[in-house]
Write an enzyme that holds these catalytic residues in place. Structure first.
Site, short mmCIF file in Angstrom:
data_model
loop_
_atom_site.label_atom_id
_atom_site.label_comp_id
_atom_site.label_asym_id
_atom_site.label_seq_id
_atom_site.Cartn_x
_atom_site.Cartn_y
_atom_site.Cartn_z
N HIS A 1 0.85 -1.18 0.00
CA HIS A 1 0.00 0.00 0.00
C HIS A 1 0.89 1.24 0.00
CE1 HIS A 1 1.16 -0.41 4.21
NE2 HIS A 1 1.04 0.91 4.27
N HIS A 5 5.53 6.35 -0.56
CA HIS A 5 6.36 5.16 -0.81
C HIS A 5 5.54 3.90 -0.60
CE1 HIS A 5 6.36 5.51 3.55
NE2 HIS A 5 6.65 4.21 3.59
#
Length: 179
Positions: free
Chosen positions: A47, A131
């Site tokens: 995710h 990220h």
């Protein structure tokens, strides 16, 4: 009479989820790197974190969801190109990151941070660095890749997740674009 100090807590965070096909492609690409350091993040946990809330009392989750529903959305799905492989030494992680964070992603995170001010459990919010974590406990330099990373994360929702024993469970989600 309820005693708030004994209220159950849940570790919560907001994130953009990864589509199953994308998870598979990223996991395959990571496998091709033949890494010898660190612990791989399970592909089902891939995710892009928008905001970490930390330990939150169960009783506050409904209020958090109400506040999240009022966040200004981009009005369209958010696209993030994950095209850089980086090692974050202090955190000890190997991550995929965008060379350039899209403005609609930054606006969404800012709006979310404002909406969550009343619920902050952590200290001052850390600077947002989009990220996707590939490896934890990673202590090597950035690995060489035969195929440079270029993954297009396309999110139609942002999601409130609970982190429990290394598993992430979606508690609620909100559409980013028109319904």
């Amino acid at each position: 009479m309820s005693d708030e100090s004994h209220e159950p807590l849940k570790r919560l965070f907001f994130a953009l989820d990864c589509a199953p096909a994308q998870r598979k492609a990223i996991a395959q690409w990571r496998g091709d790197l033949q890494l010898r350091s660190g612990r791989p993040v399970p592909a089902e946990n891939f995710h892009l974190t928008l905001m970490f809330l930390g330990a939150v009392g169960v009783a506050r989750i409904a209020e958090i969801c109400t506040a999240a529903a009022k966040v200004r959305k981009p009005g369209m799905p958010v696209r993030v190109v994950l095209d850089r492989l980086e090692v974050w030494r202090r955190a000890g992680v190997l991550v995929l990151a965008p060379d350039q964070a899209p403005p609609e992603l930054l606006r969404l995170v800012y709006s979310l941070e404002q909406a969550m001010l009343p619920f902050r459990m952590e200290d001052a919010p850390k600077e947002f660095r989009p990220h996707l974590t590939l490896m934890r406990d990673y202590r090597m330099p950035v690995p060489e890749s035969g195929t440079p990373p270029e993954f297009f994360l396309r999110a139609e929702y942002f999601t409130l997740f609970e982190s429990h024993k290394g598993r992430y469970r979606a508690l609620a989600q909100w559409l980013l674009g028109p319904s």
